[in-house]
Design a protein around this motif. Structure first.
Motif, PDB file in Angstrom:
ATOM      1  N   ARG A 186      14.238 -14.769  13.744  1.00 44.25           N
ATOM      2  CA  ARG A 186      14.410 -14.426  15.176  1.00 44.25           C
ATOM      3  C   ARG A 186      14.047 -12.957  15.371  1.00 44.25           C
ATOM      4  O   ARG A 186      13.427 -12.600  16.411  1.00 44.25           O
ATOM      5  N   GLU A 187      14.125 -12.032  14.490  1.00 43.70           N
ATOM      6  CA  GLU A 187      13.678 -10.768  14.492  1.00 43.70           C
ATOM      7  C   GLU A 187      12.161 -10.486  14.736  1.00 43.70           C
ATOM      8  O   GLU A 187      11.863  -9.844  15.743  1.00 43.70           O
ATOM      9  N   ASP A 188      11.465 -11.132  13.811  1.00 45.81           N
ATOM     10  CA  ASP A 188      10.083 -11.347  13.965  1.00 45.81           C
ATOM     11  C   ASP A 188       9.588 -11.663  15.387  1.00 45.81           C
ATOM     12  O   ASP A 188       8.842 -11.304  16.043  1.00 45.81           O
ATOM     13  N   MET A 222      14.912  -3.277  22.265  1.00 53.46           N
ATOM     14  CA  MET A 222      15.689  -2.945  21.136  1.00 53.46           C
ATOM     15  C   MET A 222      16.447  -4.062  20.503  1.00 53.46           C
ATOM     16  O   MET A 222      16.777  -5.283  21.230  1.00 53.46           O
ATOM     17  N   ILE A 223      16.220  -4.489  19.286  1.00 54.88           N
ATOM     18  CA  ILE A 223      16.967  -5.463  18.501  1.00 54.88           C
ATOM     19  C   ILE A 223      17.861  -5.191  17.615  1.00 54.88           C
ATOM     20  O   ILE A 223      17.777  -4.027  16.805  1.00 54.88           O
ATOM     21  N   LEU A 273      12.918   2.686  13.480  1.00 51.40           N
ATOM     22  CA  LEU A 273      13.832   1.993  12.313  1.00 51.40           C
ATOM     23  C   LEU A 273      15.122   2.751  12.267  1.00 51.40           C
ATOM     24  O   LEU A 273      15.190   3.696  11.908  1.00 51.40           O
ATOM     25  N   LEU A 274      16.057   1.834  12.499  1.00 57.49           N
ATOM     26  CA  LEU A 274      17.439   1.957  11.930  1.00 57.49           C
ATOM     27  C   LEU A 274      18.053   1.135  11.173  1.00 57.49           C
ATOM     28  O   LEU A 274      17.693  -0.020  11.121  1.00 57.49           O
ATOM     29  N   ASP A 275      18.852   1.586  10.221  1.00 58.64           N
ATOM     30  CA  ASP A 275      19.580   0.671   9.139  1.00 58.64           C
ATOM     31  C   ASP A 275      18.662  -0.097   8.417  1.00 58.64           C
ATOM     32  O   ASP A 275      18.937  -1.237   8.061  1.00 58.64           O
ATOM     33  N   ILE A 324      14.491  -0.735  16.361  1.00 58.29           N
ATOM     34  CA  ILE A 324      15.005  -1.948  15.732  1.00 58.29           C
ATOM     35  C   ILE A 324      15.733  -1.324  14.580  1.00 58.29           C
ATOM     36  O   ILE A 324      15.585  -0.754  13.842  1.00 58.29           O
ATOM     37  N   ALA A 325      16.957  -2.146  14.754  1.00 56.70           N
ATOM     38  CA  ALA A 325      18.324  -2.053  13.877  1.00 56.70           C
ATOM     39  C   ALA A 325      18.079  -3.200  13.253  1.00 56.70           C
ATOM     40  O   ALA A 325      18.737  -4.226  13.751  1.00 56.70           O
TER      41      ALA A 325
END
Length: 341
Positions: free
Chosen positions: A105-107, A66-67, A146-148, A123-124
């Motif tokens: 950083r997400e990638d 979870m990100i 996918l969130l937000d 992934i938010a």
């Protein structure tokens, strides 16, 4: 050191191969008595499977990545709790990554989580991840929720709220209380959800034939400090009677700015926030806000992901989560509705 399959074999007299198949859910061809003996002995010995070994058999790690953009943000911490509680109840663990709103950083986190063989990802993020990351997820057939984020990336498996509707709802409440000079605290346009809340605000005022001064719109970081700085600038330069703050953390900062300027809430200034974080109910005065079901969003994301893991070929429907105006003490009715129309 914990018990092993060999320990169970020694106590039951059942072969290691048979025990392994039974414990991994592939023991239907064995008698019920044998299965019960293995399960009972495993329980007595407090046996816990080695997840790396189990992964070799089942191709599952029972781990979800979870990100989130900021784990200390009350909104995202509540969302994480909803997902984690649901996953724990289904024997899954979370590997949580905090991106600090950094798309690079997400990638990197997506790649690292895939390297660690998670079964799926939640992934938010307000950012659009690099296209090669999505290509990698899909090539590895890893389910993800996918969130937000903008909903144009794919047509299914998105969990979202209608931010435009929420912005309209907040503004409509202030208009119904007689306010005609209504300001808004927003953030930069990289946060698409806030942009849609601004559009809802603008549409509501236009519907009621109310003018909007550019001076009534102020940007700030989506933090308490950002809300404080933006509100202080806005209140020092305008004579608004009401303020829509596009998230509750910023609203906390707005309260502090009003206090320092000698402005009383709600007597001098009505405020409506957005999110309904836990703190909103304990502010003084308590904060009127647009509630999105944060904990339930996390739960729903986890539920969707587990279904996608178990049924990878089934199409996932999009899920629009409901919004609700929570009326508390921070917004009041003006004595004269005709003022400043």
């Amino acid at each position: 050191m914990g018990a092993t399959i060999r320990d169970i074999a020694e106590k039951t007299g059942v072969s290691i191969t048979t025990i392994s198949q039974i414990l991994n859910g592939k023991g239907s061809r064995f008698s019920e008595a044998t299965r019960n003996k293995v399960f009972q002995t495993a329980k007595e010995l407090a046996y816990k499977p080695n997840f790396f070994a189990k992964n070799m058999v089942t191709n599952r790690t029972n781990t979800i990545g979870m990100i989130v953009p900021e784990v200390t943000d009350p909104f995202f911490s509540q969302m994480v709790k909803g997902a984690e509680d649901y996953l724990n109840a289904h024997d899954y663990m979370i590997l949580l990554c905090n991106s600090s709103q950094d798309s690079t950083r997400e990638d990197l986190y997506v790649e690292e989580l895939l390297h660690r063989a998670v079964d799926g990802l939640i992934i938010a993020s307000p950012n659009i991840l690099a296209s090669n990351v999505f290509t990698q997820l899909e090539s590895m057939r890893k389910p993800y929720i996918l969130l937000d984020r903008k909903r144009h990336h794919r047509e299914e498996g998105n969990i979202y709220i209608d931010d435009y509707e929420g912005g309209y709802m907040a503004t409509e409440h202030l208009v119904s209380l007689g306010h005609r000079k209504i300001g808004i605290i927003t953030s930069d346009d990289s946060f698409y959800s806030v942009e849609e809340r601004l559009q809802g605000y603008q549409a509501c005022l236009k519907k009621h034939h109310l003018s909007i001064s550019p001076d009534w719109i102020m940007e700030g970081d989506q933090t308490m400090a950002g809300g404080y700085n933006a509100t202080k600038k806005l209140l020092a330069a305008t004579d608004i009677t009401a303020l829509f703050v596009t998230n509750d953390q910023m609203a906390v900062g707005a309260y502090r700015a009003a206090l320092e300027l000698g402005i009383t809430i709600p007597d001098d200034l009505s405020i409506v926030g957005f999110d309904d974080i836990e703190l909103a109910e304990y502010m003084a005065p308590t904060l009127t806000t647009v509630r999105q079901p944060i904990y339930a969003i996390g739960q729903t994301a986890a539920d969707y992901l587990l279904k996608a893991i178990q049924n990878p070929n089934e199409k996932m429907a999009n899920q629009k989560m409901p919004l609700e105006l929570i009326v508390r003490e921070s917004a009041r009715k003006l004595a004269n509705k005709a003022t400043h129309k």
